[in-house]
Design an enzyme around this catalytic site. Structure first.
Site, PDB file in Angstrom:
ATOM      1  N   ARG A 128     -21.047  -4.745  30.221  1.00  0.00           N
ATOM      2  CA  ARG A 128     -20.602  -3.795  29.182  1.00  0.00           C
ATOM      3  C   ARG A 128     -19.102  -3.819  28.912  1.00  0.00           C
ATOM      4  O   ARG A 128     -18.558  -2.894  28.336  1.00  0.00           O
ATOM      5  CB  ARG A 128     -21.037  -2.368  29.509  1.00  0.00           C
ATOM      6  CG  ARG A 128     -22.529  -2.229  29.635  1.00  0.00           C
ATOM      7  CD  ARG A 128     -22.944  -0.799  29.477  1.00  0.00           C
ATOM      8  NE  ARG A 128     -24.389  -0.706  29.525  1.00  0.00           N
ATOM      9  CZ  ARG A 128     -25.082  -0.561  30.633  1.00  0.00           C
ATOM     10  NH1 ARG A 128     -24.456  -0.488  31.793  1.00  0.00           N
ATOM     11  NH2 ARG A 128     -26.389  -0.479  30.582  1.00  0.00           N
ATOM     12  N   GLU A 155      -3.354 -21.887   7.356  1.00  0.00           N
ATOM     13  CA  GLU A 155      -3.282 -20.430   7.510  1.00  0.00           C
ATOM     14  C   GLU A 155      -1.823 -19.971   7.403  1.00  0.00           C
ATOM     15  O   GLU A 155      -1.545 -18.883   6.913  1.00  0.00           O
ATOM     16  CB  GLU A 155      -3.859 -19.982   8.862  1.00  0.00           C
ATOM     17  CG  GLU A 155      -5.322 -20.331   9.102  1.00  0.00           C
ATOM     18  CD  GLU A 155      -6.318 -19.469   8.312  1.00  0.00           C
ATOM     19  OE1 GLU A 155      -5.894 -18.518   7.635  1.00  0.00           O
ATOM     20  OE2 GLU A 155      -7.521 -19.777   8.375  1.00  0.00           O
ATOM     21  N   LYS A 209      -0.148  -9.810  10.533  1.00  0.00           N
ATOM     22  CA  LYS A 209      -1.589  -9.630  10.759  1.00  0.00           C
ATOM     23  C   LYS A 209      -1.855  -8.333  11.528  1.00  0.00           C
ATOM     24  O   LYS A 209      -2.777  -7.586  11.202  1.00  0.00           O
ATOM     25  CB  LYS A 209      -2.200 -10.824  11.499  1.00  0.00           C
ATOM     26  CG  LYS A 209      -3.705 -10.623  11.706  1.00  0.00           C
ATOM     27  CD  LYS A 209      -4.512 -11.863  11.993  1.00  0.00           C
ATOM     28  CE  LYS A 209      -5.990 -11.483  12.107  1.00  0.00           C
ATOM     29  NZ  LYS A 209      -6.860 -12.588  12.500  1.00  0.00           N
ATOM     30  N   GLU A 252     -12.315  -4.136   8.621  1.00  0.00           N
ATOM     31  CA  GLU A 252     -12.532  -4.934   7.424  1.00  0.00           C
ATOM     32  C   GLU A 252     -12.929  -4.156   6.190  1.00  0.00           C
ATOM     33  O   GLU A 252     -13.848  -4.540   5.506  1.00  0.00           O
ATOM     34  CB  GLU A 252     -13.640  -5.956   7.715  1.00  0.00           C
ATOM     35  CG  GLU A 252     -13.778  -7.064   6.717  1.00  0.00           C
ATOM     36  CD  GLU A 252     -13.566  -8.408   7.408  1.00  0.00           C
ATOM     37  OE1 GLU A 252     -13.529  -9.368   6.687  1.00  0.00           O
ATOM     38  OE2 GLU A 252     -13.396  -8.435   8.646  1.00  0.00           O
ATOM     39  N   ARG A 304      -7.648  -5.445   5.104  1.00  0.00           N
ATOM     40  CA  ARG A 304      -7.908  -6.661   5.879  1.00  0.00           C
ATOM     41  C   ARG A 304      -8.398  -7.801   4.986  1.00  0.00           C
ATOM     42  O   ARG A 304      -8.232  -8.968   5.308  1.00  0.00           O
ATOM     43  CB  ARG A 304      -8.914  -6.362   7.008  1.00  0.00           C
ATOM     44  CG  ARG A 304      -8.977  -7.467   8.062  1.00  0.00           C
ATOM     45  CD  ARG A 304      -9.614  -7.012   9.365  1.00  0.00           C
ATOM     46  NE  ARG A 304      -9.593  -8.116  10.324  1.00  0.00           N
ATOM     47  CZ  ARG A 304      -9.656  -7.979  11.642  1.00  0.00           C
ATOM     48  NH1 ARG A 304      -9.762  -6.792  12.179  1.00  0.00           N
ATOM     49  NH2 ARG A 304      -9.629  -9.023  12.433  1.00  0.00           N
ATOM     50  N   ASN A 314      -8.041 -12.817   3.578  1.00  0.00           N
ATOM     51  CA  ASN A 314      -8.990 -13.824   3.091  1.00  0.00           C
ATOM     52  C   ASN A 314      -8.453 -14.618   1.911  1.00  0.00           C
ATOM     53  O   ASN A 314      -9.212 -15.328   1.260  1.00  0.00           O
ATOM     54  CB  ASN A 314     -10.308 -13.156   2.674  1.00  0.00           C
ATOM     55  CG  ASN A 314     -11.105 -12.724   3.882  1.00  0.00           C
ATOM     56  OD1 ASN A 314     -10.933 -13.283   4.965  1.00  0.00           O
ATOM     57  ND2 ASN A 314     -11.958 -11.732   3.718  1.00  0.00           N
ATOM     58  N   HIS A 370      -9.875 -17.953   1.083  1.00  0.00           N
ATOM     59  CA  HIS A 370     -11.009 -18.184   1.978  1.00  0.00           C
ATOM     60  C   HIS A 370     -12.364 -18.268   1.290  1.00  0.00           C
ATOM     61  O   HIS A 370     -13.261 -18.958   1.780  1.00  0.00           O
ATOM     62  CB  HIS A 370     -11.056 -17.115   3.074  1.00  0.00           C
ATOM     63  CG  HIS A 370     -10.166 -17.438   4.242  1.00  0.00           C
ATOM     64  ND1 HIS A 370      -8.798 -17.565   4.117  1.00  0.00           N
ATOM     65  CD2 HIS A 370     -10.444 -17.674   5.553  1.00  0.00           C
ATOM     66  CE1 HIS A 370      -8.283 -17.857   5.304  1.00  0.00           C
ATOM     67  NE2 HIS A 370      -9.259 -17.934   6.192  1.00  0.00           N
ATOM     68  N   HIS A 394     -14.540 -21.470   2.183  1.00  0.00           N
ATOM     69  CA  HIS A 394     -15.868 -21.510   2.812  1.00  0.00           C
ATOM     70  C   HIS A 394     -16.811 -22.391   2.002  1.00  0.00           C
ATOM     71  O   HIS A 394     -17.616 -23.145   2.576  1.00  0.00           O
ATOM     72  CB  HIS A 394     -16.434 -20.092   2.951  1.00  0.00           C
ATOM     73  CG  HIS A 394     -15.682 -19.267   3.955  1.00  0.00           C
ATOM     74  ND1 HIS A 394     -15.505 -17.908   3.833  1.00  0.00           N
ATOM     75  CD2 HIS A 394     -15.038 -19.632   5.090  1.00  0.00           C
ATOM     76  CE1 HIS A 394     -14.782 -17.473   4.863  1.00  0.00           C
ATOM     77  NE2 HIS A 394     -14.493 -18.498   5.636  1.00  0.00           N
ATOM     78  N   HIS A 438     -11.048 -26.169   8.611  1.00  0.00           N
ATOM     79  CA  HIS A 438     -10.979 -24.859   7.974  1.00  0.00           C
ATOM     80  C   HIS A 438      -9.602 -24.606   7.337  1.00  0.00           C
ATOM     81  O   HIS A 438      -9.501 -24.220   6.170  1.00  0.00           O
ATOM     82  CB  HIS A 438     -11.303 -23.771   9.009  1.00  0.00           C
ATOM     83  CG  HIS A 438     -11.091 -22.387   8.499  1.00  0.00           C
ATOM     84  ND1 HIS A 438     -11.900 -21.808   7.548  1.00  0.00           N
ATOM     85  CD2 HIS A 438     -10.126 -21.468   8.789  1.00  0.00           C
ATOM     86  CE1 HIS A 438     -11.455 -20.596   7.281  1.00  0.00           C
ATOM     87  NE2 HIS A 438     -10.386 -20.367   8.021  1.00  0.00           N
TER      88      HIS A 438
END
Ligand SMILES: NC(=O)c1ccc[n+]([C@@H]2O[C@H](COP(=O)([O-])OP(=O)(O)OC[C@H]3O[C@@H](n4cnc5c(N)ncnc54)[C@H](O)[C@@H]3O)[C@@H](O)[C@H]2O)c1
Ligand SMILES: [Zn+2]
Length: 343
Positions: free
Chosen positions: A112, A176, A210, A220, A224, A228, A231, A235, A247
């Site tokens: 956990r 990035e 960030k 998100e 946030r 992207n 992005h 993708h 990527h």
């Protein structure tokens, strides 16, 4: 240099790692998770640093995205069970984003949840994946389908480790990097234009940016989404090219198309478009751009309904240092992007 986050600190610099042994004193045992490329370079050194603080174990995985899977996840968990790790022990992730995401997810779920520390060694991991508390693994059906938001206790970034990072991985990280430069503008963009003689300052700026974004918006929703930039198309480019384009390089291409679209739409002025394109070229992110026919990408977006639902949150590059998220239908997004390509 210390960057203070809400839940944990990020230390940037060569000397800062010397703080880690003291942080590990409360734990009896630590499991260092790393990969086969990083281990020969940095594992023994790290073990020496930590040996006096606690009992040090290590688990070396095969390098690459394929290790971010259920099988390797269970191998690490079983290794920890065999060595009697309890919740009062800890994990250290030493490696790129694959190791970070995987070891982070092990930590989030082992009994956990047990504490973990990140030592990112790739540029992408330093400026992106080690910040923001996302952990996870891939399934056959897609990337990052199982995961958790789980923060490390601290992150240690030593940019000297980039000296051993292969050139194509530096390039992918800089995809990035250009994204952050477009989001932040100002000195961050200028620095990349001048060329990076020393990564520390640029990495620090990316981390601070960030962290600021994700702490405002951990799960998100609005802010946030800015991260992207480039992005959505990236993708689709990765899917179209069956993941043989890295990527970060796909992100660079995505930024290129979004910048052209913004310019055609009267948002990004011509001189700024030229600066963005020049920067992407400088870091060799557009070498394969002629292989990408934008009109072939939209079917990949539509096929990915799972991710996009009824529309797309487009990140528009309106000015260098000024981006905006706008929800669009598939049709609107397609028109917007096609506008930049004259198709
Ligand atoms: N958690 C997040 O928020 C987040 C964000 C972005 C990406 N990611 C994930 O990150 C992963 C990609 O990360 P990555 O690009 O670092 O890939 P990676 O971990 O596979 O590392 C790239 C390659 O560089 C090698 N390497 C790393 N550091 C090195 C060093 N200092 N010297 C020599 N070789 C070194 C690795 O062994 C590997 O072969 C993906 O799985 C992606 O989903 C996560
Ligand atoms: Zn990315």
């Amino acid at each position: 240099m210390t960057i203070e986050g809400r839940d944990y600190n990020i230390y940037v610099g060569k000397e800062e790692l010397s703080l880690l042994p003291a942080l590990l004193l409360p734990y009896k045992k630590v499991m260092i998770v790393t990969d086969e490329n990083v281990a020969p370079l940095y594992l023994e050194g790290l073990k020496r640093e930590l040996n006096d603080a606690c009992e040090v174990h290590s688990h070396v995985i095969c390098a690459g995205e394929r290790s971010k899977c259920v099988k390797v996840y269970l191998e690490i968990v079983n290794d920890m069970l065999d060595s009697n790790f309890t919740r009062s022990d800890a994990v250290v992730a030493l490696g790129g984003g694959v190791v970070g995401d995987l070891a982070g997810f092990v930590s989030a779920t082992y009994m956990r949840g047990i504490d973990y520390f990140q030592i990112p060694t790739s540029l992408l991991a330093m400026i992106d994946s080690s910040i923001g508390s996302k952990t996870g693994i891939d399934l056959e059906r897609g990337k990052n389908l199982i995961g958790s938001f789980y923060s490390p206790k601290a992150v240690f970034i030593d940019t000297n480790r980039l000296m051993t990072l292969p050139r194509e991985q530096i390039r992918a990280g800089l995809g990035e990097g250009v994204k952050y430069a477009c989001l932040m503008g100002g000195e961050a963009f200028d620095m990349l234009e001048r060329g990076l003689s020393d990564y520390d300052d640029f990495v620090r700026r990316c981390v601070e940016y960030k962290l600021g974004v994700v702490e405002g918006d951990m799960r998100e929703a609005g802010l946030r989404r800015l991260l992207n930039l480039g992005h959505t198309l990236a993708h689709a480019i990765e899917a179209k090219k069956k993941f043989e384009i890295e990527h970060g390089v796909a992100v660079g291409m995505g930024i290129y198309f979004m910048a052209k679209a913004a310019n055609a739409n009267g948002e990004l002025c011509q001189s700024e478009l030229e600066r963005v394109v020049k920067l992407l070229e400088k870091y060799e992110l557009l070498e394969r751009i002629s292989e990408i026919d934008v009109s072939e990408l939209f079917s990949f977006l539509r096929a990915d309904k799972k991710s996009y639902g009824d529309g797309i949150y487009a990140v528009k590059l309106e000015k260098i240092g000024q981006c905006r998220v706008e929800k669009m239908s598939f049709e609107q997004f397609e028109d917007y992007v096609r506008g930049g390509c004259g198709r």
